[in-house]
Write a protein that holds these residues in place. Structure first.
Motif, PDB file in Angstrom:
ATOM      1  N   ALA A 178      22.062 -44.808   3.567  1.00  0.00           N
ATOM      2  CA  ALA A 178      22.318 -45.707   4.824  1.00  0.00           C
ATOM      3  C   ALA A 178      23.883 -45.040   4.789  1.00  0.00           C
ATOM      4  O   ALA A 178      24.422 -45.402   5.891  1.00  0.00           O
ATOM      5  CB  ALA A 178      22.873 -46.980   3.811  1.00  0.00           C
ATOM      6  N   ALA A 220      18.655 -46.928  14.475  1.00  0.00           N
ATOM      7  CA  ALA A 220      19.001 -48.024  14.208  1.00  0.00           C
ATOM      8  C   ALA A 220      17.120 -48.838  13.279  1.00  0.00           C
ATOM      9  O   ALA A 220      17.189 -49.548  12.452  1.00  0.00           O
ATOM     10  CB  ALA A 220      18.953 -49.151  15.310  1.00  0.00           C
ATOM     11  N   VAL A 221      16.358 -47.809  13.972  1.00  0.00           N
ATOM     12  CA  VAL A 221      15.153 -48.261  13.577  1.00  0.00           C
ATOM     13  C   VAL A 221      14.684 -48.290  11.369  1.00  0.00           C
ATOM     14  O   VAL A 221      13.819 -48.605  10.146  1.00  0.00           O
ATOM     15  CB  VAL A 221      13.912 -48.260  14.216  1.00  0.00           C
ATOM     16  CG1 VAL A 221      11.996 -48.146  13.472  1.00  0.00           C
ATOM     17  CG2 VAL A 221      13.849 -48.745  15.214  1.00  0.00           C
ATOM     18  N   SER A 223      17.012 -47.141   9.506  1.00  0.00           N
ATOM     19  CA  SER A 223      18.324 -47.905   8.526  1.00  0.00           C
ATOM     20  C   SER A 223      17.841 -49.812   8.924  1.00  0.00           C
ATOM     21  O   SER A 223      17.528 -49.787   7.642  1.00  0.00           O
ATOM     22  CB  SER A 223      19.753 -47.946   9.379  1.00  0.00           C
ATOM     23  OG  SER A 223      20.984 -48.900   8.991  1.00  0.00           O
ATOM     24  N   PHE A 224      17.352 -50.489   9.534  1.00  0.00           N
ATOM     25  CA  PHE A 224      16.785 -51.521   9.236  1.00  0.00           C
ATOM     26  C   PHE A 224      15.398 -50.978   8.271  1.00  0.00           C
ATOM     27  O   PHE A 224      15.421 -52.252   7.552  1.00  0.00           O
ATOM     28  CB  PHE A 224      15.908 -52.205  10.865  1.00  0.00           C
ATOM     29  CG  PHE A 224      15.425 -53.238  10.334  1.00  0.00           C
ATOM     30  CD1 PHE A 224      15.913 -54.725  10.166  1.00  0.00           C
ATOM     31  CD2 PHE A 224      14.388 -53.274  10.799  1.00  0.00           C
ATOM     32  CE1 PHE A 224      15.602 -55.415   9.761  1.00  0.00           C
ATOM     33  CE2 PHE A 224      13.244 -55.131  10.403  1.00  0.00           C
ATOM     34  CZ  PHE A 224      13.970 -55.836   9.941  1.00  0.00           C
ATOM     35  N   LEU A 225      15.008 -50.611   8.240  1.00  0.00           N
ATOM     36  CA  LEU A 225      13.345 -50.604   7.185  1.00  0.00           C
ATOM     37  C   LEU A 225      14.212 -49.900   5.805  1.00  0.00           C
ATOM     38  O   LEU A 225      13.080 -50.938   5.130  1.00  0.00           O
ATOM     39  CB  LEU A 225      12.601 -49.429   7.988  1.00  0.00           C
ATOM     40  CG  LEU A 225      11.551 -49.836   8.843  1.00  0.00           C
ATOM     41  CD1 LEU A 225      11.057 -48.579   9.915  1.00  0.00           C
ATOM     42  CD2 LEU A 225      10.781 -51.144   9.078  1.00  0.00           C
ATOM     43  N   HIS A 226      15.165 -49.072   5.376  1.00  0.00           N
ATOM     44  CA  HIS A 226      15.300 -49.064   4.624  1.00  0.00           C
ATOM     45  C   HIS A 226      15.549 -50.427   3.549  1.00  0.00           C
ATOM     46  O   HIS A 226      15.529 -50.653   2.689  1.00  0.00           O
ATOM     47  CB  HIS A 226      16.732 -48.139   4.553  1.00  0.00           C
ATOM     48  CG  HIS A 226      16.012 -46.787   4.551  1.00  0.00           C
ATOM     49  ND1 HIS A 226      16.510 -45.515   5.121  1.00  0.00           N
ATOM     50  CD2 HIS A 226      14.762 -46.796   4.770  1.00  0.00           C
ATOM     51  CE1 HIS A 226      16.334 -44.023   5.102  1.00  0.00           C
ATOM     52  NE2 HIS A 226      14.544 -45.723   5.041  1.00  0.00           N
ATOM     53  N   GLY A 227      16.689 -51.014   4.665  1.00  0.00           N
ATOM     54  CA  GLY A 227      17.297 -52.066   3.704  1.00  0.00           C
ATOM     55  C   GLY A 227      16.219 -53.656   4.191  1.00  0.00           C
ATOM     56  O   GLY A 227      16.527 -54.964   3.301  1.00  0.00           O
ATOM     57  N   LEU A 228      14.792 -53.196   4.712  1.00  0.00           N
ATOM     58  CA  LEU A 228      14.273 -54.001   4.461  1.00  0.00           C
ATOM     59  C   LEU A 228      13.676 -55.158   3.092  1.00  0.00           C
ATOM     60  O   LEU A 228      13.532 -56.409   2.996  1.00  0.00           O
ATOM     61  CB  LEU A 228      12.957 -54.189   5.253  1.00  0.00           C
ATOM     62  CG  LEU A 228      12.234 -55.584   5.849  1.00  0.00           C
ATOM     63  CD1 LEU A 228      12.789 -56.872   6.687  1.00  0.00           C
ATOM     64  CD2 LEU A 228      10.968 -54.791   6.805  1.00  0.00           C
ATOM     65  N   THR A 237       8.327 -47.565   3.555  1.00  0.00           N
ATOM     66  CA  THR A 237       9.086 -48.889   5.114  1.00  0.00           C
ATOM     67  C   THR A 237      10.103 -47.273   5.704  1.00  0.00           C
ATOM     68  O   THR A 237       9.737 -46.765   6.921  1.00  0.00           O
ATOM     69  CB  THR A 237       9.901 -49.261   4.767  1.00  0.00           C
ATOM     70  OG1 THR A 237      11.197 -49.377   3.903  1.00  0.00           O
ATOM     71  CG2 THR A 237       9.061 -50.665   4.248  1.00  0.00           C
ATOM     72  N   GLY A 241       9.382 -45.487   9.548  1.00  0.00           N
ATOM     73  CA  GLY A 241       9.991 -45.421   9.968  1.00  0.00           C
ATOM     74  C   GLY A 241       9.850 -44.456  10.655  1.00  0.00           C
ATOM     75  O   GLY A 241       9.810 -43.094  12.101  1.00  0.00           O
TER      76      GLY A 241
END
Length: 276
Positions: A178, A220-221, A223-228, A237, A241
């Motif tokens: 992150a 952004a994709v 980063s989003f998948l890491h926090g999903l 995930t 990505g």
């Protein structure tokens, strides 16, 4: 390129180059050792949770408690033989950002190379870069898909496959990733501002703008998948990505390849006309 503010343009190039270097070097910068589950050695079924046992080791303790025949020593040996990695998503970003950096570098080369020579060199350099990106992207895509299939297969193979997955990929360095993704996004946003300050005509270059936006989207994709998902599933995930980023890189590699071929054909036609 008339009226170009060179300091801002050079700053943008440097920031993008730093982004690519960070992405390529992330496997060295982000490794994380797995938690120490050695306290489970010799644990009897349904024994209390050992003191100071890391939370990530609880699935292993549960399997031992439920009498599933899982040997903690086997899991610990698997961890030792397969040290965890920071994933594939961040390194794969270099595929898109490398093409963006190449495009800008060729634009900047017009400041040094004479216009007649630059027109010929640009098409050839773009062609070589696109071919390299295309071949690399295909290999990276296949590797990411294979890894994703392996991880999902192990995760669903309860209990031993699941524990093998947890031992190898269950301890993703989400915090470090992150921070790295945040740093990369900052570099790219500042680089975009520098490009606008260098010359407003960069905004009129639709191809460059779309490639730049693709770079931000890919960042952004991932980063989003890491926090999903929960931490033990981030490796899966992250591979998803990486696949998305590889596909984006392949699309741009094909587009640049076609553009380079068209440019080379035009140069050859003009050369024939000049010699006729």
């Amino acid at each position: 390129m008339g009226g170009l503010r060179k300091p801002f343009f050079i700053a943008a190039l440097v920031l993008l180059a730093l982004s690519v270097l960070v992405e390529v070097g992330s496997p060295v910068l982000l490794p994380k050792a797995p938690p120490d589950c050695s306290a489970l050695r010799g644990t009897k079924p349904c024994a209390p949770v050992p003191a100071a046992l890391p939370e990530e080791c609880l699935p292993l303790h549960k399997s031992v408690c439920e009498g599933e025949g899982v040997n903690p020593d086997d899991v610990l040996r698997t961890q030792k033989e397969n040290p965890p990695t920071p994933g594939m998503g961040i390194p794969y970003l270099a595929l898109v950002d490398g093409l963006l950096l190449l495009t800008l570098a060729l634009m900047g080369a017009s400041l040094i190379i004479p216009e007649r020579v630059h027109g010929r060199v640009q098409g050839l350099a773009t062609l070589i870069g696109a071919v390299v990106a295309l071949l690399s992207g295909i290999g990276l895509l296949i590797a990411a898909i294979a890894l994703l299939i392996t991880m999902v297969s192990l995760l669903c193979a309860v209990p031993f496959g699941t524990l093998a997955y947890l031992a190898v990929w269950g301890f993703f360095n989400r915090g470090g990733a992150a921070g790295t993704l945040g740093l990369l996004m900052t570099f790219k946003l500042v680089a975009g501002v520098c490009l606008v300050l260098a010359h407003q005509r960069f905004l009129q270059n639709k191809g460059l703008v779309l490639l730049y936006l693709t770079s931000l989207l890919a960042n952004a994709v991932v980063s989003f998948l890491h926090g999903l998902v929960p931490g033990i599933l981030v490796s899966i995930t992250d591979a998803v990505g990486a696949i998305i980023v590889a596909i984006l890189g392949l699309i741009w590699a094909v587009l640049l390849l076609v553009g380079a071929l068209v440019s080379i054909v035009k140069v050859l036609r003009l050369k024939r006309m000049a010699t006729a």
